[in-house]
Design a protein around this motif. Sequence first.
Motif, PDB file in Angstrom:
ATOM      1  N   UNK A 170      -0.761 -22.726  -1.893  1.00  0.00           N
ATOM      2  CA  UNK A 170      -0.977 -23.291  -3.228  1.00  0.00           C
ATOM      3  C   UNK A 170      -0.072 -24.491  -3.475  1.00  0.00           C
ATOM      4  N   UNK A 171       1.150 -24.469  -2.924  1.00  0.00           N
ATOM      5  CA  UNK A 171       2.012 -25.644  -3.017  1.00  0.00           C
ATOM      6  C   UNK A 171       1.321 -26.852  -2.395  1.00  0.00           C
ATOM      7  N   UNK A 172       0.773 -26.666  -1.182  1.00  0.00           N
ATOM      8  CA  UNK A 172       0.093 -27.769  -0.488  1.00  0.00           C
ATOM      9  C   UNK A 172      -1.161 -28.197  -1.237  1.00  0.00           C
ATOM     10  N   UNK A 173      -1.921 -27.228  -1.748  1.00  0.00           N
ATOM     11  CA  UNK A 173      -3.180 -27.539  -2.434  1.00  0.00           C
ATOM     12  C   UNK A 173      -2.946 -28.285  -3.743  1.00  0.00           C
ATOM     13  N   UNK A 174      -1.838 -27.994  -4.430  1.00  0.00           N
ATOM     14  CA  UNK A 174      -1.597 -28.614  -5.737  1.00  0.00           C
ATOM     15  C   UNK A 174      -1.222 -30.085  -5.639  1.00  0.00           C
ATOM     16  N   UNK A 175      -1.052 -30.603  -4.433  1.00  0.00           N
ATOM     17  CA  UNK A 175      -0.878 -32.046  -4.287  1.00  0.00           C
ATOM     18  C   UNK A 175      -2.201 -32.764  -4.520  1.00  0.00           C
ATOM     19  N   UNK A 176      -3.308 -32.029  -4.424  1.00  0.00           N
ATOM     20  CA  UNK A 176      -4.637 -32.624  -4.585  1.00  0.00           C
ATOM     21  C   UNK A 176      -5.450 -31.966  -5.692  1.00  0.00           C
ATOM     22  N   UNK A 177      -5.025 -30.814  -6.161  1.00  0.00           N
ATOM     23  CA  UNK A 177      -5.817 -30.052  -7.120  1.00  0.00           C
ATOM     24  C   UNK A 177      -4.946 -29.583  -8.274  1.00  0.00           C
ATOM     25  N   UNK A 178      -5.592 -29.225  -9.368  1.00  0.00           N
ATOM     26  CA  UNK A 178      -4.863 -28.612 -10.478  1.00  0.00           C
ATOM     27  C   UNK A 178      -4.416 -27.225 -10.043  1.00  0.00           C
ATOM     28  N   UNK A 179      -3.403 -26.651 -10.708  1.00  0.00           N
ATOM     29  CA  UNK A 179      -2.968 -25.294 -10.338  1.00  0.00           C
ATOM     30  C   UNK A 179      -4.095 -24.276 -10.350  1.00  0.00           C
ATOM     31  N   UNK A 180      -4.975 -24.346 -11.352  1.00  0.00           N
ATOM     32  CA  UNK A 180      -6.087 -23.395 -11.426  1.00  0.00           C
ATOM     33  C   UNK A 180      -7.050 -23.572 -10.255  1.00  0.00           C
ATOM     34  N   UNK A 181      -7.375 -24.833  -9.927  1.00  0.00           N
ATOM     35  CA  UNK A 181      -8.292 -25.088  -8.821  1.00  0.00           C
ATOM     36  C   UNK A 181      -7.660 -24.702  -7.490  1.00  0.00           C
ATOM     37  N   UNK A 182      -6.350 -24.963  -7.342  1.00  0.00           N
ATOM     38  CA  UNK A 182      -5.655 -24.582  -6.106  1.00  0.00           C
ATOM     39  C   UNK A 182      -5.706 -23.075  -5.908  1.00  0.00           C
ATOM     40  N   UNK A 183      -5.533 -22.333  -7.002  1.00  0.00           N
ATOM     41  CA  UNK A 183      -5.587 -20.868  -6.912  1.00  0.00           C
ATOM     42  C   UNK A 183      -6.992 -20.401  -6.521  1.00  0.00           C
ATOM     43  N   UNK A 184      -8.020 -20.994  -7.133  1.00  0.00           N
ATOM     44  CA  UNK A 184      -9.398 -20.621  -6.818  1.00  0.00           C
ATOM     45  C   UNK A 184      -9.747 -20.979  -5.370  1.00  0.00           C
ATOM     46  N   UNK A 185      -9.265 -22.124  -4.910  1.00  0.00           N
ATOM     47  CA  UNK A 185      -9.544 -22.545  -3.527  1.00  0.00           C
ATOM     48  C   UNK A 185      -8.871 -21.580  -2.549  1.00  0.00           C
ATOM     49  N   UNK A 187      -8.179 -18.438  -3.178  1.00  0.00           N
ATOM     50  CA  UNK A 187      -8.897 -17.160  -3.252  1.00  0.00           C
ATOM     51  C   UNK A 187     -10.199 -17.209  -2.454  1.00  0.00           C
ATOM     52  N   UNK A 188     -10.879 -18.350  -2.476  1.00  0.00           N
ATOM     53  CA  UNK A 188     -12.128 -18.468  -1.721  1.00  0.00           C
ATOM     54  C   UNK A 188     -11.877 -18.342  -0.223  1.00  0.00           C
ATOM     55  N   UNK A 189     -10.752 -18.878   0.231  1.00  0.00           N
ATOM     56  CA  UNK A 189     -10.424 -18.850   1.653  1.00  0.00           C
ATOM     57  C   UNK A 189      -9.265 -17.884   1.917  1.00  0.00           C
ATOM     58  N   UNK A 190      -9.219 -16.803   1.156  1.00  0.00           N
ATOM     59  CA  UNK A 190      -8.071 -15.898   1.203  1.00  0.00           C
ATOM     60  C   UNK A 190      -7.866 -15.263   2.582  1.00  0.00           C
ATOM     61  N   UNK A 191      -8.948 -14.986   3.309  1.00  0.00           N
ATOM     62  CA  UNK A 191      -8.783 -14.371   4.631  1.00  0.00           C
ATOM     63  C   UNK A 191      -8.046 -15.319   5.577  1.00  0.00           C
ATOM     64  N   UNK A 192      -8.453 -16.586   5.585  1.00  0.00           N
ATOM     65  CA  UNK A 192      -7.798 -17.578   6.445  1.00  0.00           C
ATOM     66  C   UNK A 192      -6.347 -17.788   6.032  1.00  0.00           C
ATOM     67  N   UNK A 193      -6.123 -17.888   4.718  1.00  0.00           N
ATOM     68  CA  UNK A 193      -4.759 -18.099   4.212  1.00  0.00           C
ATOM     69  C   UNK A 193      -3.880 -16.897   4.544  1.00  0.00           C
ATOM     70  N   UNK A 194      -4.445 -15.690   4.423  1.00  0.00           N
ATOM     71  CA  UNK A 194      -3.665 -14.480   4.728  1.00  0.00           C
ATOM     72  C   UNK A 194      -3.288 -14.423   6.211  1.00  0.00           C
ATOM     73  N   UNK A 195      -4.221 -14.779   7.094  1.00  0.00           N
ATOM     74  CA  UNK A 195      -3.904 -14.794   8.522  1.00  0.00           C
ATOM     75  C   UNK A 195      -2.811 -15.821   8.834  1.00  0.00           C
ATOM     76  N   UNK A 196      -2.885 -16.968   8.167  1.00  0.00           N
ATOM     77  CA  UNK A 196      -1.823 -17.969   8.337  1.00  0.00           C
ATOM     78  C   UNK A 196      -0.500 -17.432   7.801  1.00  0.00           C
TER      79      UNK A 196
END
Length: 245
Positions: A170-185, A187-196
């Motif tokens: 979410x830190x990386x995503x918020x450079x390009x997205x709002x906090x709410x959008x970063x959280x939703x993004x 969550x959509x890719x939560x499996x990949x993010x969790x493995x990372x």
Amino acid sequence: MILDAARLSLANLLAPETRSVFWKVLGLTILALVALWFAVREVFIWLALPWLDTLMPGTPVWAGWLTFVLGIFASLGLALALALLLAPVTALIAGFFLDDVAEVIEKRDYPNEPQGRPLPLGEAITGSVKFLGVVILGNLLALFLLLVPGVNLVAFFLVNGYLLGREFFEFAAMRYRSPAEARLFREKHRATVFLAGLLLAAFLAVPLVNLLTPLFAAGLMVHLHKRLSAKDPGFSLSVSAVAKA
């Protein structure tokens, strides 16, 4: 995707462009851990020693070996407490340097793409402090599960994998997205993010190497966010459509 992002992040650790950030993060992490060691030690002396004196009053000289044994267990306990605090410490420090790492990576590896915007200082500090509390609570839960055979190591990886993956992505995503959008993004890719995140937890479990966790995690999630964004270019449009509706 994750392994490729990890490879690029490892290469970034000792790159000339990130050398100054490397020494800043490493130095601050070591200083923070030394300060925590003394703080935890003082808390132990304040709380545990009076209890031990009450439990074993008037211990004879011949039983001095008990003090030695208790000292070993106390040292192990302090080391364990420090290991559990390593995740929140690295996350807190990374919150102040993520933009520096991200900017270097974006300019060098993605020169033809738009650059992200640095997080406002207040927003970065607030997010880091909130995450610090969440990670401490999560690791306290993992500490209790250490008493359960077969669950302890799994608990460490699951708790830190989820929390580190969520926060750094979410830190990386918020450079390009709002906090709410970063959280939703996320969550959509939560499996990949969790493995990372599990990969970050494994990195965190390696002594000495884990001091570089903030730099490695920041670089990994910047690359991962870039790749997921390229794979899912319509996400922002769909979020905007939902918001307008």
